[in-house]
Design a protein around this motif. Structure first.
Motif, PDB file in Angstrom:
ATOM      1  N   SER A  69     128.578  53.075  34.324  1.00  0.00           N
ATOM      2  CA  SER A  69     128.030  52.112  35.280  1.00  0.00           C
ATOM      3  C   SER A  69     128.077  50.708  34.683  1.00  0.00           C
ATOM      4  O   SER A  69     127.894  50.534  33.467  1.00  0.00           O
ATOM      5  CB  SER A  69     126.597  52.482  35.653  1.00  0.00           C
ATOM      6  N   VAL A  70     128.363  49.731  35.519  1.00  0.00           N
ATOM      7  CA  VAL A  70     128.394  48.323  35.098  1.00  0.00           C
ATOM      8  C   VAL A  70     127.539  47.537  36.091  1.00  0.00           C
ATOM      9  O   VAL A  70     127.790  47.591  37.304  1.00  0.00           O
ATOM     10  CB  VAL A  70     129.834  47.769  35.074  1.00  0.00           C
ATOM     11  N   ASN A  71     126.536  46.850  35.596  1.00  0.00           N
ATOM     12  CA  ASN A  71     125.618  46.144  36.481  1.00  0.00           C
ATOM     13  C   ASN A  71     126.318  45.041  37.273  1.00  0.00           C
ATOM     14  O   ASN A  71     127.332  44.484  36.833  1.00  0.00           O
ATOM     15  CB  ASN A  71     124.470  45.529  35.674  1.00  0.00           C
ATOM     16  N   GLN A  72     125.738  44.720  38.397  1.00  0.00           N
ATOM     17  CA  GLN A  72     126.257  43.636  39.230  1.00  0.00           C
ATOM     18  C   GLN A  72     126.135  42.313  38.474  1.00  0.00           C
ATOM     19  O   GLN A  72     125.209  42.108  37.692  1.00  0.00           O
ATOM     20  CB  GLN A  72     125.438  43.569  40.529  1.00  0.00           C
ATOM     21  N   GLY A  73     127.104  41.416  38.692  1.00  0.00           N
ATOM     22  CA  GLY A  73     127.057  40.106  38.048  1.00  0.00           C
ATOM     23  C   GLY A  73     127.688  40.066  36.672  1.00  0.00           C
ATOM     24  O   GLY A  73     127.547  39.073  35.952  1.00  0.00           O
ATOM     25  N   ILE A  90     146.540  47.739  25.042  1.00  0.00           N
ATOM     26  CA  ILE A  90     147.172  47.560  23.729  1.00  0.00           C
ATOM     27  C   ILE A  90     148.423  48.424  23.620  1.00  0.00           C
ATOM     28  O   ILE A  90     149.478  47.969  23.190  1.00  0.00           O
ATOM     29  CB  ILE A  90     146.170  47.891  22.609  1.00  0.00           C
ATOM     30  N   LYS A  91     148.306  49.682  24.020  1.00  0.00           N
ATOM     31  CA  LYS A  91     149.506  50.521  24.113  1.00  0.00           C
ATOM     32  C   LYS A  91     149.254  51.604  25.148  1.00  0.00           C
ATOM     33  O   LYS A  91     148.114  51.951  25.462  1.00  0.00           O
ATOM     34  CB  LYS A  91     149.891  51.120  22.755  1.00  0.00           C
ATOM     35  N   GLY A  92     150.338  52.141  25.693  1.00  0.00           N
ATOM     36  CA  GLY A  92     150.217  53.162  26.720  1.00  0.00           C
ATOM     37  C   GLY A  92     149.813  52.563  28.059  1.00  0.00           C
ATOM     38  O   GLY A  92     150.163  51.425  28.372  1.00  0.00           O
ATOM     39  N   LYS A  93     149.041  53.297  28.830  1.00  0.00           N
ATOM     40  CA  LYS A  93     148.614  52.793  30.142  1.00  0.00           C
ATOM     41  C   LYS A  93     147.283  53.418  30.547  1.00  0.00           C
ATOM     42  O   LYS A  93     146.887  54.468  30.053  1.00  0.00           O
ATOM     43  CB  LYS A  93     149.680  53.060  31.204  1.00  0.00           C
ATOM     44  N   ALA A  94     146.606  52.727  31.446  1.00  0.00           N
ATOM     45  CA  ALA A  94     145.325  53.191  31.966  1.00  0.00           C
ATOM     46  C   ALA A  94     145.293  52.935  33.460  1.00  0.00           C
ATOM     47  O   ALA A  94     146.062  52.117  33.988  1.00  0.00           O
ATOM     48  CB  ALA A  94     144.174  52.475  31.270  1.00  0.00           C
ATOM     49  N   LYS A  95     144.395  53.621  34.134  1.00  0.00           N
ATOM     50  CA  LYS A  95     144.260  53.444  35.579  1.00  0.00           C
ATOM     51  C   LYS A  95     142.785  53.290  35.923  1.00  0.00           C
ATOM     52  O   LYS A  95     141.952  54.094  35.497  1.00  0.00           O
ATOM     53  CB  LYS A  95     144.852  54.642  36.315  1.00  0.00           C
ATOM     54  N   PHE A  96     142.466  52.229  36.683  1.00  0.00           N
ATOM     55  CA  PHE A  96     141.107  52.013  37.158  1.00  0.00           C
ATOM     56  C   PHE A  96     141.014  52.521  38.599  1.00  0.00           C
ATOM     57  O   PHE A  96     141.830  52.148  39.445  1.00  0.00           O
ATOM     58  CB  PHE A  96     140.750  50.520  37.106  1.00  0.00           C
ATOM     59  N   ILE A  97     140.040  53.365  38.841  1.00  0.00           N
ATOM     60  CA  ILE A  97     139.906  54.018  40.150  1.00  0.00           C
ATOM     61  C   ILE A  97     138.679  53.461  40.863  1.00  0.00           C
ATOM     62  O   ILE A  97     137.585  53.375  40.284  1.00  0.00           O
ATOM     63  CB  ILE A  97     139.795  55.541  39.977  1.00  0.00           C
ATOM     64  N   PHE A  98     138.864  53.064  42.125  1.00  0.00           N
ATOM     65  CA  PHE A  98     137.787  52.466  42.911  1.00  0.00           C
ATOM     66  C   PHE A  98     137.571  53.257  44.201  1.00  0.00           C
ATOM     67  O   PHE A  98     138.469  53.976  44.671  1.00  0.00           O
ATOM     68  CB  PHE A  98     138.132  51.012  43.266  1.00  0.00           C
ATOM     69  N   ASN A  99     136.398  53.061  44.793  1.00  0.00           N
ATOM     70  CA  ASN A  99     136.065  53.624  46.116  1.00  0.00           C
ATOM     71  C   ASN A  99     136.378  55.114  46.211  1.00  0.00           C
ATOM     72  O   ASN A  99     137.093  55.568  47.106  1.00  0.00           O
ATOM     73  CB  ASN A  99     136.810  52.861  47.233  1.00  0.00           C
ATOM     74  N   LEU A 149     132.788  51.432  35.965  1.00  0.00           N
ATOM     75  CA  LEU A 149     134.028  51.698  35.231  1.00  0.00           C
ATOM     76  C   LEU A 149     134.413  53.154  35.449  1.00  0.00           C
ATOM     77  O   LEU A 149     133.747  54.064  34.962  1.00  0.00           O
ATOM     78  CB  LEU A 149     133.801  51.408  33.745  1.00  0.00           C
ATOM     79  N   ASN A 150     135.455  53.373  36.221  1.00  0.00           N
ATOM     80  CA  ASN A 150     135.998  54.707  36.461  1.00  0.00           C
ATOM     81  C   ASN A 150     137.436  54.681  35.969  1.00  0.00           C
ATOM     82  O   ASN A 150     138.342  54.241  36.663  1.00  0.00           O
ATOM     83  CB  ASN A 150     135.918  55.044  37.948  1.00  0.00           C
ATOM     84  N   LEU A 151     137.634  55.139  34.742  1.00  0.00           N
ATOM     85  CA  LEU A 151     138.878  54.895  34.015  1.00  0.00           C
ATOM     86  C   LEU A 151     139.590  56.193  33.677  1.00  0.00           C
ATOM     87  O   LEU A 151     138.973  57.166  33.244  1.00  0.00           O
ATOM     88  CB  LEU A 151     138.554  54.127  32.725  1.00  0.00           C
TER      89      LEU A 151
END
Length: 291
Positions: A31-35, A43-52, A77-79
């Protein structure tokens, strides 16, 4: 093999190191607070951020950064961190962030009066000087007692470099000039071996092509990409081989030849070492899942 290290620099300033050296995706939910503003650095490789709830996703690749800010709602943060991937995130409150730039806020688009209450998203390249700082954050080897102080200094340095978009630095303006040139040369070396993965040049030839000594090439490549030149290339080739198998357009022998293995047994051994299964069994599992 996935891990995360959370470093609280100040109450409203957090740095997180994500590392996945395994063969499976590493999933993180936080969880990441509002604001809060989120900076994410590949840095290397890849990541995916998932929303909704999975209806929308953004990909972060190596040498790229993403900035997220939404004052209207929380952005948890849904990574999904891919195998053999590293990234660093910086999360800081808007109040803290604004105080850093209060006299020069015109540099920061979303701090303007018109935009301060609007959501903001930005993708940028990671500059050579930023790559150096990110590497230092990942390869900390000083006394543990000064770790928080070191990370605090590097965290602020990273943000400063993120917003320093000078197109023509000189030695007086940029103390990292020599290092920046070396980083660019090492990136060039990476591009050369990827473009010629089936028949890569030897290390001596590669060092001549990019204009670095053999020692600097080896040390620099290890520092920036966390692996030797050929260790990195083998990982890349195996990931590429898996993508070719996923496409369904090639058989095992064709894939091996495409990435430079004239002997099938050598390709099979390398693939099994990386993914703990043979290319044939992997291909069969794909076919079963799509049947």
């Amino acid at each position: 093999m996935g891990s995360q290290e959370i470093i609280t620099i100040e109450n409203d300033f957090t740095l997180i190191r994500f590392q996945n050296d395994g063969n499976e995706n590493f999933y993180i939910k936080k969880s990441v607070n509002q604001g809060l503003i989120q900076f994410h650095f590949g840095i290397k490789g890849k990541a995916k951020f998932i929303f909704n709830d999975g209806t929308y996703a953004l990909e972060l690749r190596d040498e790229k950064s993403l900035l997220f800010y939404n004052p209207q709602k929380e952005l948890p943060l849904n990574l999904e961190l891919a195998p053999n991937s590293w990234m660093i995130s910086v999360i800081i409150s808007i109040q803290k962030f604004h105080s850093l730039f209060s006299k020069d806020a015109h540099h920061i688009p979303f701090l303007s009066e018109d935009n301060k209450d609007k959501k903001y998203y930005k993708e940028n390249d990671i500059s050579p000087s930023m790559a150096i700082v990110l590497s230092q954050l990942f390869h900390y080897n000083l006394n543990p007692s000064i770790k928080n102080l070191y990370y605090k200094g590097k965290g602020y340095e990273l943000l400063s470099l993120y917003f320093n978009r000078s197109e023509d630095p000189n030695a007086e303006q940029c103390p990292f000039l020599i290092d920046e040139e070396n980083v660019l040369k090492i990136r060039k070396a990476k591009e050369i071996i990827i473009a010629n993965m089936a028949e890569p040049p030897g290390l001596e030839e590669l060092s001549e092509k990019v204009g670095l000594s053999l020692k600097k090439l080896k040390m620099g490549f290890k520092q920036i990409y966390g692996d030797t030149v050929y260790g990195f290339l083998i990982d890349y080739k195996m990931d590429f081989a898996r993508q070719l198998l996923d496409s369904g357009s090639y058989n095992v022998n064709e894939v091996g030849l495409k990435i430079g293995y004239s002997t099938g047994s050598h390709f099979i051994a390398a693939f099994k070492k990386k993914f703990a299964t043979t290319p044939k069994k992997y291909l069969m599992s794909i076919n079963q899942n799509t049947a």
